[in-house]
Design a protein around this motif. Sequence first.
Motif, short mmCIF file in Angstrom:
data_model
loop_
_atom_site.label_atom_id
_atom_site.label_comp_id
_atom_site.label_asym_id
_atom_site.label_seq_id
_atom_site.Cartn_x
_atom_site.Cartn_y
_atom_site.Cartn_z
N SER A 80 3.65 3.61 2.86
CA SER A 80 3.13 2.51 3.71
C SER A 80 3.30 1.19 2.99
CB SER A 80 1.65 2.66 4.06
OG SER A 80 1.16 3.91 3.82
N ASP A 81 3.38 1.27 1.66
CA ASP A 81 3.54 0.04 0.89
C ASP A 81 4.79 -0.73 1.31
OD1 ASP A 81 1.24 0.76 -0.37
OD2 ASP A 81 2.18 1.34 -2.26
N TYR A 106 -8.07 -2.16 -0.23
CA TYR A 106 -6.85 -1.67 -0.88
C TYR A 106 -6.09 -2.83 -1.53
CZ TYR A 106 -2.43 1.01 -1.10
OH TYR A 106 -1.30 1.65 -1.50
N TYR A 109 -2.38 -5.15 -0.27
CA TYR A 109 -2.25 -6.29 0.65
C TYR A 109 -2.13 -7.58 -0.17
CZ TYR A 109 -4.80 -2.68 3.27
OH TYR A 109 -5.23 -1.49 3.79
N CYS A 150 -8.67 -2.10 6.75
CA CYS A 150 -8.46 -0.74 6.25
C CYS A 150 -9.60 0.13 6.78
CB CYS A 150 -8.47 -0.78 4.72
SG CYS A 150 -7.95 0.75 3.95
N ASP A 179 -4.93 -0.19 8.65
CA ASP A 179 -4.43 0.80 7.69
C ASP A 179 -5.28 2.06 7.80
OD1 ASP A 179 -3.64 2.31 5.52
OD2 ASP A 179 -3.54 0.60 4.14
N ALA A 181 -4.77 5.12 6.37
CA ALA A 181 -4.31 6.11 5.39
C ALA A 181 -5.23 7.34 5.35
CB ALA A 181 -4.23 5.47 4.00
N TYR A 182 -6.52 7.14 5.65
CA TYR A 182 -7.50 8.23 5.53
C TYR A 182 -8.01 8.73 6.88
CZ TYR A 182 -7.33 6.64 0.76
OH TYR A 182 -6.87 6.29 -0.47
N SER A 208 0.94 10.44 2.39
CA SER A 208 0.48 10.54 0.99
C SER A 208 -0.89 11.19 0.81
CB SER A 208 0.42 9.16 0.35
OG SER A 208 1.70 8.58 0.29
N LYS A 209 -1.70 11.29 1.84
CA LYS A 209 -3.07 11.77 1.66
C LYS A 209 -3.25 13.15 2.29
CE LYS A 209 -3.58 8.09 -0.62
NZ LYS A 209 -3.80 6.72 -0.19
N ARG A 217 6.96 9.75 -0.89
CA ARG A 217 6.96 8.36 -0.42
C ARG A 217 7.40 8.26 1.02
NH1 ARG A 217 3.81 6.96 -1.87
NH2 ARG A 217 4.23 4.74 -1.76
N LEU A 218 6.49 8.53 1.92
CA LEU A 218 6.79 8.36 3.34
C LEU A 218 5.58 7.78 4.06
CD1 LEU A 218 8.97 8.67 5.51
CD2 LEU A 218 8.10 10.97 5.96
N GLY A 219 5.77 6.59 4.60
CA GLY A 219 4.70 5.93 5.35
C GLY A 219 5.15 5.66 6.77
C1 LIG Z 1 -3.27 5.63 -0.55
C2 LIG Z 1 -3.24 4.52 0.41
C3 LIG Z 1 -2.09 4.19 1.11
C4 LIG Z 1 -0.84 5.00 0.91
O1 LIG Z 1 0.22 4.24 0.53
P1 LIG Z 1 1.64 4.97 0.43
O2 LIG Z 1 2.53 3.85 0.01
O3 LIG Z 1 1.95 5.47 1.82
O4 LIG Z 1 1.53 6.08 -0.55
C5 LIG Z 1 -2.12 3.17 2.03
N1 LIG Z 1 -3.25 2.48 2.26
C6 LIG Z 1 -4.38 2.79 1.62
C7 LIG Z 1 -5.61 2.03 1.94
C8 LIG Z 1 -4.41 3.79 0.67
O5 LIG Z 1 -5.55 4.05 0.02
#
Ligand SMILES: *Cc1c(COP(=O)(O)O)cnc(C)c1O
Length: 347
Positions: A80-81, A106, A109, A150, A179, A181-182, A208-209, A217-219
Amino acid sequence: MFDIENIVRQNIKSLKPYSSARDEFKGEAKVYLDANENSYGSPLPHAYNRYPDPLQHEVKAKLSSIKGVPAQNIFLGNGSDEAIDVLYRIVCEPGLDNVIICPPTYGMYEVSANINNVAIKRVNLLPSFDLDVEGILEAMDENSKMLFICSPNNPTGNSMHLDDIEVLLQKFKGIVVIDEAYINYARQHSTIRLLVDYANLVVLQTFSKAWGLAALRLGMAFASQDIIDYMNKVKPPYNVNLATQQLALQALDNIQWVNEHIRETVKSRNELVAALQAVKTVKHIYPTDANFILVKMDNAKQMYDYLVQQGTIVRDRSKVELCEGCLRITIGTTQENQTLIQQLQQL
Ligand SMILES: *Cc1c(COP(=O)(O)O)cnc(C)c1O
């Protein structure tokens, strides 16, 4: 009405994207002599000598049916980065524009803003860790191009209220990035279903989670086709490698594993919360919708150092504003959680 055209940088609008060999010839052929690849193959059991699909059609087709989102509304990135960075480059004019972030949150950003020389407006979360909707709208000016939310938030663990998110989607003039991610660990539903109503919404998710594939590395980003088209225009041509695409396809066929482990993680989370409540150095356990818990402790830094000595690494967030005295603890296996609790009780 939000129109991405009104906020895209001029250089991006007029950008002629890189045209790869795979862009210029798309059909099937017997002999490929167009990309300077190694025609003999790879020094590996599997062939990796050909450049991968730049737009990851197969992965997107499978994701589309799982997520209920058309493939043209999906962007895939190197984590996602990468999606975050690409968004900055599309709408934020370096040295001129700004984004709004809501600390504690996070770190990427802010890092991505700094790399792109984009100013940051910080509107802290309220002491309850909810969004300060009024504060965000007051901070917004005509150069505020993105708002990062987030949810569930890292490092606090709570989900943001959907009605707050909707107010911001209606009133914020730029892109609102949610975001998620969770999200797989949350009680709350994804905001993906709001995509049909809000052209300024970008939802980020990741492999990633919950999907257990951080190393690949896939977002994912979900958004209007206009936004996705710009993201594809700006991204590096082969940003998701073939091994990742193949392994992601396999993983998407094993969603059952993911769902089982989400259930297990949530169960362990409840058990860990209960066990932490009995630890006397624990002062407060914040409610969590994620696969981690934010815990306020007596002498958090000392506790962190002690755990390191014992071979257990948690995240020291004790110097972070609004998280003073807190450690962020990822949910481990049952065994790992027991080890942690034993170490904390021995003190
Ligand atoms: C872990 C996390 C990500 C994941 O980032 P990737 O680049 O996809 O590994 C994204 N946003 C938040 C808030 C996270 O904690």
